[in-house]
Design a protein around this motif. Structure first.
Motif, PDB file in Angstrom:
ATOM      1  N   ALA A   3      48.535  33.248  37.622  1.00 22.12           N
ATOM      2  CA  ALA A   3      48.405  32.017  38.401  1.00 22.12           C
ATOM      3  C   ALA A   3      48.742  32.260  39.870  1.00 22.12           C
ATOM      4  CB  ALA A   3      49.305  30.931  37.816  1.00 22.12           C
ATOM      5  N   ALA A   4      49.764  33.094  40.124  1.00 19.80           N
ATOM      6  CA  ALA A   4      50.108  33.429  41.505  1.00 19.80           C
ATOM      7  C   ALA A   4      48.962  34.161  42.183  1.00 19.80           C
ATOM      8  CB  ALA A   4      51.382  34.277  41.529  1.00 19.80           C
ATOM      9  N   ALA A   5      48.321  35.075  41.461  1.00 18.30           N
ATOM     10  CA  ALA A   5      47.180  35.796  42.021  1.00 18.30           C
ATOM     11  C   ALA A   5      46.018  34.843  42.295  1.00 18.30           C
ATOM     12  CB  ALA A   5      46.748  36.909  41.068  1.00 18.30           C
ATOM     13  N   ILE A  19      44.281  41.396  35.723  1.00 18.53           N
ATOM     14  CA  ILE A  19      43.871  40.555  36.846  1.00 18.53           C
ATOM     15  C   ILE A  19      43.029  41.399  37.790  1.00 18.53           C
ATOM     16  CG2 ILE A  19      44.708  39.155  38.779  1.00 18.53           C
ATOM     17  CD1 ILE A  19      47.433  39.037  37.103  1.00 18.53           C
ATOM     18  N   ASP A  20      41.880  40.889  38.193  1.00 18.77           N
ATOM     19  CA  ASP A  20      40.937  41.641  39.025  1.00 18.77           C
ATOM     20  C   ASP A  20      40.470  40.738  40.161  1.00 18.77           C
ATOM     21  OD1 ASP A  20      39.001  43.278  40.122  1.00 18.77           O
ATOM     22  OD2 ASP A  20      37.951  43.666  38.244  1.00 18.77           O
ATOM     23  N   LEU A  21      41.003  40.950  41.366  1.00 18.15           N
ATOM     24  CA  LEU A  21      40.675  40.154  42.556  1.00 18.15           C
ATOM     25  C   LEU A  21      39.764  40.968  43.461  1.00 18.15           C
ATOM     26  CD1 LEU A  21      43.156  38.084  44.712  1.00 18.15           C
ATOM     27  CD2 LEU A  21      41.677  39.767  45.797  1.00 18.15           C
ATOM     28  N   ASN A  22      38.711  40.334  43.976  1.00 16.92           N
ATOM     29  CA  ASN A  22      37.775  41.004  44.877  1.00 16.92           C
ATOM     30  C   ASN A  22      37.511  40.134  46.100  1.00 16.92           C
ATOM     31  OD1 ASN A  22      36.343  43.579  43.512  1.00 16.92           O
ATOM     32  ND2 ASN A  22      36.936  42.097  41.933  1.00 16.92           N
ATOM     33  N   LEU A  78      38.038  44.589  49.595  1.00 14.97           N
ATOM     34  CA  LEU A  78      39.341  44.682  48.952  1.00 14.97           C
ATOM     35  C   LEU A  78      39.227  44.386  47.459  1.00 14.97           C
ATOM     36  CD1 LEU A  78      42.488  44.878  49.170  1.00 14.97           C
ATOM     37  CD2 LEU A  78      42.454  42.386  49.535  1.00 14.97           C
ATOM     38  N   ARG A  79      39.916  45.198  46.681  1.00 22.08           N
ATOM     39  CA  ARG A  79      40.038  44.933  45.253  1.00 22.08           C
ATOM     40  C   ARG A  79      41.503  45.072  44.858  1.00 22.08           C
ATOM     41  NH1 ARG A  79      36.998  48.021  40.140  1.00 22.08           N
ATOM     42  NH2 ARG A  79      37.104  46.238  38.703  1.00 22.08           N
ATOM     43  N   VAL A  80      41.988  44.148  44.065  1.00 21.17           N
ATOM     44  CA  VAL A  80      43.368  44.192  43.569  1.00 21.17           C
ATOM     45  C   VAL A  80      43.316  44.146  42.049  1.00 21.17           C
ATOM     46  CG1 VAL A  80      45.631  43.095  43.552  1.00 21.17           C
ATOM     47  CG2 VAL A  80      44.234  43.010  45.622  1.00 21.17           C
ATOM     48  N   LEU A  81      43.930  45.137  41.412  1.00 21.74           N
ATOM     49  CA  LEU A  81      43.997  45.209  39.950  1.00 21.74           C
ATOM     50  C   LEU A  81      45.451  45.142  39.514  1.00 21.74           C
ATOM     51  CD1 LEU A  81      41.371  48.028  39.439  1.00 21.74           C
ATOM     52  CD2 LEU A  81      41.159  45.702  38.529  1.00 21.74           C
ATOM     53  N   ILE A  82      45.764  44.187  38.652  1.00 20.76           N
ATOM     54  CA  ILE A  82      47.137  44.016  38.170  1.00 20.76           C
ATOM     55  C   ILE A  82      47.134  43.912  36.655  1.00 20.76           C
ATOM     56  CG2 ILE A  82      49.149  42.495  38.132  1.00 20.76           C
ATOM     57  CD1 ILE A  82      48.397  41.627  40.976  1.00 20.76           C
ATOM     58  N   PRO A  83      47.672  44.912  35.959  1.00 22.61           N
ATOM     59  CA  PRO A  83      47.910  44.753  34.528  1.00 22.61           C
ATOM     60  C   PRO A  83      49.216  43.984  34.332  1.00 22.61           C
ATOM     61  CG  PRO A  83      48.491  46.974  35.234  1.00 22.61           C
ATOM     62  CD  PRO A  83      48.026  46.240  36.455  1.00 22.61           C
ATOM     63  N   ALA A  84      49.107  42.777  33.765  1.00 25.10           N
ATOM     64  CA  ALA A  84      50.268  41.898  33.629  1.00 25.10           C
ATOM     65  C   ALA A  84      50.663  41.813  32.159  1.00 25.10           C
ATOM     66  CB  ALA A  84      49.937  40.505  34.170  1.00 25.10           C
ATOM     67  N   VAL A  85      51.871  42.262  31.851  1.00 24.56           N
ATOM     68  CA  VAL A  85      52.326  42.340  30.461  1.00 24.56           C
ATOM     69  C   VAL A  85      53.814  42.038  30.389  1.00 24.56           C
ATOM     70  CG1 VAL A  85      50.622  44.135  29.908  1.00 24.56           C
ATOM     71  CG2 VAL A  85      52.930  44.799  30.600  1.00 24.56           C
TER      72      VAL A  85
END
Length: 462
Positions: free
Chosen positions: A169-171, A212-215, A275-282
């Motif tokens: 949600a923050a992302a 999470i995959d932000l572009n 820009l790409r941001v990848l976050i594995p959230a666990v």
């Protein structure tokens, strides 16, 4: 975020800066009474100290503030000591400052007002306001302050309110501010999407793991990819941590917080990159379906990984995310992680460890770290230690076969999953301030993002 700044100089109290023992240098800039007052008070200009001097009418007339050479370099938020201590009012820095010093002064002033208030009422006190000195880049200072506040707030939030869904949600909020595209892969969908190690680490929690995959940016722009470890809480899994080892594990998503903070800076500045941001959230939890020591996982890259220790889970989720990032062959790939205690033993809590096979990148980042007073230190990707990751039953083990060089072997593990991208940096950081300093209360801390932003802005100019 309201900034404690004001444009009008009306009734502003001047702040005069001096080095230790430098009162005489102020003789032509402050009234003789002020120097006499300082001497009678025993004020010598020690770095970080200040003295309020009354005016003829008894109101506050001026402030003396001690700065120092090497000490000032070590305190990037030096002016935070003033904004945290001075009473409400309007102030201006009467000492001429260059652009870099002006930016540092304003940023420090803002950092002095930081407090994590999610669970406490505001103290209600009006903050002291600063007239920004001439030459300060207020847009750059604002976006930096916003990034630092974001990182600190995310890290400081307890795991009860910062699980994988909350981190996503923050992302999403960051993406919405900048009209970025974002996709989130959740739970068992991770298996179909090809992130089996992210799924394995997070499946034992009742809060589903996610990727999470932000572009953002134009598709033909230079590619910058940020990967952040998003372990929202780490029990250690079946290799359970002792209670003392869990006390700060809400900060184990500090790498994800850093990726989002730096992403905000890049997008806010409209840097010409894709820009790409990848976050594995666990959440690394304990349950009947938790991964076990001795299990073998097949990674996104196809490498099989024997689990030598379930408490070395961060490198597993990073490996899947890095493999995804590497498929894209970005021009710059950076990952952030609160990965090893070994890095803290080697360098302490304030000095992030940098690993990269790119000597030119390492040198450039070191230059920016020095310029921005945002330190890091390079450690080697020492190839002979790679054999410590050998497994008898899989392509590699997730931990080495000995107690030494834990930060290096963790970085070497990650390197196995970055084979197509030559410009890659891994940052093993603490994301926490244990001993307070000016503008740095105990709690979550932003590290290296100012240096990295400066490097990216230089490397990919408009």
């Amino acid at each position: 975020m309201p900034l404690p700044l004001v444009a009008s100089r009306d009734l502003a109290v001047p702040i005069h800066c001096l080095t230790k023992g430098g009162l005489d240098a102020l003789a032509d800039r402050v009234p003789p009474f002020a120097l006499a007052w300082a001497r009678s008070a025993g004020f010598d200009g020690k770095a970080g100290s200040h003295l309020m001097v009354p005016g003829p009418d008894g109101d506050l007339g001026l402030v003396l503030f001690g700065i120092g050479g090497a000490q000032q370099e070590a305190e990037p938020y030096a002016f935070a000591a003033l904004s945290a201590a001075l009473p409400a009012g309007t102030y201006e820095i009467a000492t001429p400052l260059g652009p870099r010093e002006a930016n540092a002064a304003v940023l420090g002033w803002i950092m002095g007002r930081y407090a994590f208030r999610r669970y406490k009422d505001d103290d209600g006190k009006a903050p002291p306001l600063l007239v920004p000195p001439i030459g300060a880049d207020l847009d750059q200072v604002r976006r930096t302050a916003e990034a630092v506040y974001l990182i600190r707030d995310l890290v400081n939030t307890p795991a009860s309110d910062m699980g994988p869904e909350d981190l996503a949600a923050a992302a999403i909020r960051v993406a919405a501010v900048h009209d970025a595209r974002i996709a989130v892969t959740v739970g068992d969908d991770l298996l179909e999407a090809g992130y089996p190690m992210v799924h394995a680490v997070g499946r034992a929690s009742d809060r589903a793991p996610r990727l999470i995959d932000l572009n953002w940016g134009e598709s033909d722009a230079p590619r910058v990819t940020l990967v952040g470890k998003g372990v929202c809480f780490d029990t250690g899994g079946l290799d359970l941590k002792p209670s003392a080892g869990m006390l700060l594990m809400k900060k184990d998503m500090g790498g994800a917080a850093h990726a989002l903070g730096l992403a905000h800076m890049i997008m806010d500045a409209q840097l010409p990159v894709r820009l790409r941001v990848l976050i594995p959230a666990v959440e690394n939890s304990v349950a009947g379906n938790a991964m076990r020591p001795g299990d073998v996982l097949t990674s996104r890259k196809g490498l099989t990984v024997e689990i030598g220790n379930t408490d070395a889970e961060g490198r597993l989720v990073l490996a899947d995310a890095l493999a995804e990032a590497d498929e894209d062959r970005p021009d710059l790939l950076v990952d952030f992680a609160t990965l090893t205690g070994a890095a803290r033993v080697a360098l302490g809590p304030e000095l992030p460890a940098l690993f990269t096979p790119d000597d030119e990148l390492a040198a450039a980042l070191a230059d920016h770290a020095f310029e921005q007073r945002d330190p890091l230190w390079r450690l080697p990707l020492w190839a002979p230690y790679d054999k410590g990751l050998e497994s008898k039953v899989a392509d590699l083990n997730n931990v080495s076969d000995g107690p030494f060089a834990g930060a290096i072997t963790a970085a070497l593990f990650l390197k196995r999953f970055v084979t197509e991208t030559t410009t890659w940096a891994h940052l093993d950081l603490f994301a926490w301030t244990a001993k307070p300093g000016p503008g740095r209360p105990v709690g979550g801390e932003a590290m290296v993002v100012r240096a990295l932003f400066a490097l990216i802005a230089e490397r990919f100019p408009a």
